[in-house]
Design a protein around this motif. Structure first.
Motif, PDB file in Angstrom:
ATOM      1  N   THR A   1       8.213 -11.463  12.440  1.00  0.00           N
ATOM      2  CA  THR A   1       7.678 -10.194  12.923  1.00  0.00           C
ATOM      3  C   THR A   1       8.737  -9.541  13.794  1.00  0.00           C
ATOM      4  O   THR A   1       9.445 -10.220  14.543  1.00  0.00           O
ATOM      5  N   THR A   2       8.884  -8.222  13.708  1.00  0.00           N
ATOM      6  CA  THR A   2       9.908  -7.530  14.487  1.00  0.00           C
ATOM      7  C   THR A   2       9.275  -6.511  15.429  1.00  0.00           C
ATOM      8  O   THR A   2       8.444  -5.695  15.021  1.00  0.00           O
ATOM      9  N   ILE A   3       9.686  -6.594  16.695  1.00  0.00           N
ATOM     10  CA  ILE A   3       9.172  -5.703  17.736  1.00  0.00           C
ATOM     11  C   ILE A   3      10.353  -4.953  18.345  1.00  0.00           C
ATOM     12  O   ILE A   3      11.262  -5.559  18.916  1.00  0.00           O
ATOM     13  N   GLY A   4      10.347  -3.625  18.203  1.00  0.00           N
ATOM     14  CA  GLY A   4      11.382  -2.810  18.815  1.00  0.00           C
ATOM     15  C   GLY A   4      10.941  -2.348  20.192  1.00  0.00           C
ATOM     16  O   GLY A   4       9.753  -2.098  20.432  1.00  0.00           O
ATOM     17  N   VAL A   5      11.891  -2.247  21.117  1.00  0.00           N
ATOM     18  CA  VAL A   5      11.601  -1.726  22.460  1.00  0.00           C
ATOM     19  C   VAL A   5      12.598  -0.622  22.795  1.00  0.00           C
ATOM     20  O   VAL A   5      13.712  -0.581  22.261  1.00  0.00           O
TER      21      VAL A   5
ATOM     22  N   ALA B   1      13.092   5.642  19.060  1.00  0.00           N
ATOM     23  CA  ALA B   1      12.032   5.035  18.246  1.00  0.00           C
ATOM     24  C   ALA B   1      12.242   5.292  16.761  1.00  0.00           C
ATOM     25  O   ALA B   1      12.031   4.405  15.925  1.00  0.00           O
ATOM     26  N   GLU B   2      12.701   6.496  16.402  1.00  0.00           N
ATOM     27  CA  GLU B   2      12.837   6.814  14.976  1.00  0.00           C
ATOM     28  C   GLU B   2      13.944   5.991  14.304  1.00  0.00           C
ATOM     29  O   GLU B   2      13.904   5.765  13.097  1.00  0.00           O
ATOM     30  N   THR B   3      14.920   5.536  15.082  1.00  0.00           N
ATOM     31  CA  THR B   3      15.965   4.665  14.529  1.00  0.00           C
ATOM     32  C   THR B   3      15.432   3.260  14.288  1.00  0.00           C
ATOM     33  O   THR B   3      15.741   2.621  13.274  1.00  0.00           O
ATOM     34  N   LEU B   4      14.610   2.771  15.213  1.00  0.00           N
ATOM     35  CA  LEU B   4      14.103   1.398  15.129  1.00  0.00           C
ATOM     36  C   LEU B   4      12.934   1.261  14.153  1.00  0.00           C
ATOM     37  O   LEU B   4      12.774   0.210  13.516  1.00  0.00           O
ATOM     38  N   ALA B   5      12.134   2.295  14.034  1.00  0.00           N
ATOM     39  CA  ALA B   5      10.861   2.202  13.311  1.00  0.00           C
ATOM     40  C   ALA B   5      10.955   1.641  11.891  1.00  0.00           C
ATOM     41  O   ALA B   5      10.109   0.832  11.495  1.00  0.00           O
ATOM     42  N   PRO B   6      11.968   2.021  11.079  1.00  0.00           N
ATOM     43  CA  PRO B   6      11.997   1.501   9.708  1.00  0.00           C
ATOM     44  C   PRO B   6      12.146  -0.020   9.615  1.00  0.00           C
ATOM     45  O   PRO B   6      11.822  -0.603   8.585  1.00  0.00           O
ATOM     46  N   PHE B   7      12.628  -0.644  10.679  1.00  0.00           N
ATOM     47  CA  PHE B   7      12.851  -2.088  10.654  1.00  0.00           C
ATOM     48  C   PHE B   7      11.899  -2.843  11.576  1.00  0.00           C
ATOM     49  O   PHE B   7      12.034  -4.058  11.750  1.00  0.00           O
TER      50      PHE B   7
ATOM     51  N   VAL C   1       6.386  -2.878  14.984  1.00  0.00           N
ATOM     52  CA  VAL C   1       5.862  -2.005  16.032  1.00  0.00           C
ATOM     53  C   VAL C   1       7.024  -1.651  16.951  1.00  0.00           C
ATOM     54  O   VAL C   1       7.959  -2.440  17.118  1.00  0.00           O
ATOM     55  N   VAL C   2       6.996  -0.440  17.527  1.00  0.00           N
ATOM     56  CA  VAL C   2       7.961  -0.041  18.550  1.00  0.00           C
ATOM     57  C   VAL C   2       7.185   0.219  19.834  1.00  0.00           C
ATOM     58  O   VAL C   2       6.244   1.018  19.850  1.00  0.00           O
ATOM     59  N   LEU C   3       7.579  -0.471  20.915  1.00  0.00           N
ATOM     60  CA  LEU C   3       6.877  -0.391  22.187  1.00  0.00           C
ATOM     61  C   LEU C   3       7.804   0.189  23.259  1.00  0.00           C
ATOM     62  O   LEU C   3       9.033   0.066  23.150  1.00  0.00           O
ATOM     63  N   PRO C   4       7.247   0.791  24.313  1.00  0.00           N
ATOM     64  CA  PRO C   4       8.099   1.346  25.369  1.00  0.00           C
ATOM     65  C   PRO C   4       8.992   0.292  26.032  1.00  0.00           C
ATOM     66  O   PRO C   4      10.149   0.544  26.342  1.00  0.00           O
ATOM     67  N   ASN C   5       8.415  -0.896  26.268  1.00  0.00           N
ATOM     68  CA  ASN C   5       9.167  -1.996  26.862  1.00  0.00           C
ATOM     69  C   ASN C   5       8.426  -3.302  26.577  1.00  0.00           C
ATOM     70  O   ASN C   5       7.319  -3.300  26.024  1.00  0.00           O
ATOM     71  N   ILE C   6       9.024  -4.419  26.953  1.00  0.00           N
ATOM     72  CA  ILE C   6       8.426  -5.722  26.634  1.00  0.00           C
ATOM     73  C   ILE C   6       7.094  -5.954  27.337  1.00  0.00           C
ATOM     74  O   ILE C   6       6.288  -6.770  26.881  1.00  0.00           O
ATOM     75  N   GLY C   7       6.851  -5.225  28.416  1.00  0.00           N
ATOM     76  CA  GLY C   7       5.589  -5.392  29.137  1.00  0.00           C
ATOM     77  C   GLY C   7       4.365  -5.063  28.304  1.00  0.00           C
ATOM     78  O   GLY C   7       3.241  -5.479  28.625  1.00  0.00           O
ATOM     79  N   HIS C   8       4.558  -4.331  27.202  1.00  0.00           N
ATOM     80  CA  HIS C   8       3.447  -3.959  26.316  1.00  0.00           C
ATOM     81  C   HIS C   8       3.146  -5.025  25.256  1.00  0.00           C
ATOM     82  O   HIS C   8       2.180  -4.877  24.496  1.00  0.00           O
ATOM     83  N   ILE C   9       3.972  -6.064  25.199  1.00  0.00           N
ATOM     84  CA  ILE C   9       3.780  -7.074  24.144  1.00  0.00           C
ATOM     85  C   ILE C   9       2.447  -7.811  24.241  1.00  0.00           C
ATOM     86  O   ILE C   9       1.746  -7.967  23.223  1.00  0.00           O
ATOM     87  N   PRO C  10       2.025  -8.288  25.415  1.00  0.00           N
ATOM     88  CA  PRO C  10       0.736  -9.001  25.462  1.00  0.00           C
ATOM     89  C   PRO C  10      -0.429  -8.167  24.949  1.00  0.00           C
ATOM     90  O   PRO C  10      -1.286  -8.682  24.214  1.00  0.00           O
ATOM     91  N   GLY C  11      -0.458  -6.892  25.289  1.00  0.00           N
ATOM     92  CA  GLY C  11      -1.532  -6.014  24.804  1.00  0.00           C
ATOM     93  C   GLY C  11      -1.482  -5.855  23.300  1.00  0.00           C
ATOM     94  O   GLY C  11      -2.521  -5.849  22.639  1.00  0.00           O
ATOM     95  N   TRP C  12      -0.269  -5.736  22.746  1.00  0.00           N
ATOM     96  CA  TRP C  12      -0.132  -5.598  21.308  1.00  0.00           C
ATOM     97  C   TRP C  12      -0.542  -6.887  20.598  1.00  0.00           C
ATOM     98  O   TRP C  12      -1.249  -6.832  19.562  1.00  0.00           O
ATOM     99  N   LEU C  13      -0.162  -8.024  21.129  1.00  0.00           N
ATOM    100  CA  LEU C  13      -0.560  -9.293  20.532  1.00  0.00           C
ATOM    101  C   LEU C  13      -2.072  -9.486  20.552  1.00  0.00           C
ATOM    102  O   LEU C  13      -2.665 -10.012  19.620  1.00  0.00           O
TER     103      LEU C  13
END
Length: 230
Positions: free
Chosen positions: A195-199, A206-212, A215-227
């Protein structure tokens, strides 16, 4: 598929890229140029760094390249310095660069470990500076695995570091998330079957990271909520 382990890039992911590496870039270039601002600015342009604004271009080799790759680009313009000597200088200088965390890292990482996740770091920085940076932030012990470009697993966008982490923590790659701020990170994650998570705490939008990215998140602090939503 549940996530049982998370592998983080370091620069631009655990640590905010611009705030950490701007002053480092200026200081190193001025040192290489013996304090000559014009010469330092010329060297900066070669690696995608603006000495005046203390900023990197989005395509700067410093963002996702290894220390060896940065040295390879610079050394033809430094006739009095050997390639290995320049690598050593860059590693020593980077090891002492003050790190600016993207989020309060100790509580964030403790929270992930408390729910049973295995954690690692895969960086195109050298292993020695990486360990120094993690230790300086007081978070070295939160990680089960740390690999640099020189740790024997290759470097991103190749999947070697990522697969080595999965094997080390005994978690199938499809149950690992790779988190990063650059295409190199996400391409490596895709190549490893993770699984790939862009920050967005690096320089890539975001538009550069999105194709790969899954999910693209503002920062790593959003990972627990996304999980938790997954």
């Amino acid at each position: 598929m549940p996530i049982d382990a998370i592998l983080f890039d370091k620069d631009g992911t655990l640590f905010d890229f611009a705030n950490t590496w701007g002053a480092f870039g200026r200081n190193v270039l001025l040192r290489l140029a013996d304090g000559d601002n014009q010469r330092a600015a010329e060297l900066g342009r070669i690696i995608g760094f603006d000495l005046e604004t203390v900023t990197y271009s989005e395509d700067s080799i410093v963002i996702a390249g290894t220390v060896e790759e940065v040295a390879e680009v610079l050394v033809p313009h430094l006739p009095d310095m050997e390639h290995e000597e320049l690598i050593d200088l860059l590693n020593v200088e980077s090891a002492s660069a003050p790190q600016v965390p993207a989020v309060p890292l100790a509580p964030f990482l403790k929270g992930l470990r408390d729910v049973g996740l295995k954690l690692g770091v895969a960086t195109n920085d050298g292993e020695m500076p990486a360990l120094e940076h993690l230790a300086s932030a007081g978070i070295r012990d939160h990680f089960d695995f740390v690999a640099g470009y020189d740790s024997g697993h290759g470097f991103k966008p190749g999947p070697g570091q990522l697969l080595a982490f999965a094997a080390h923590v005994d978690v199938a790659p499809e149950r690992v998330a790779m988190v990063g701020d650059s295409l190199h990170d996400l391409q490596a994650g895709r190549a490893a079957g993770m699984t790939t998570i862009g920050v967005l705490t690096g320089l890539a939008p975001a538009e550069t990271l999105a194709p790969f990215a899954d999910v693209v998140l503002p920062n790593i602090g959003h990972i627990p909520g996304w999980l938790a939503k997954d």
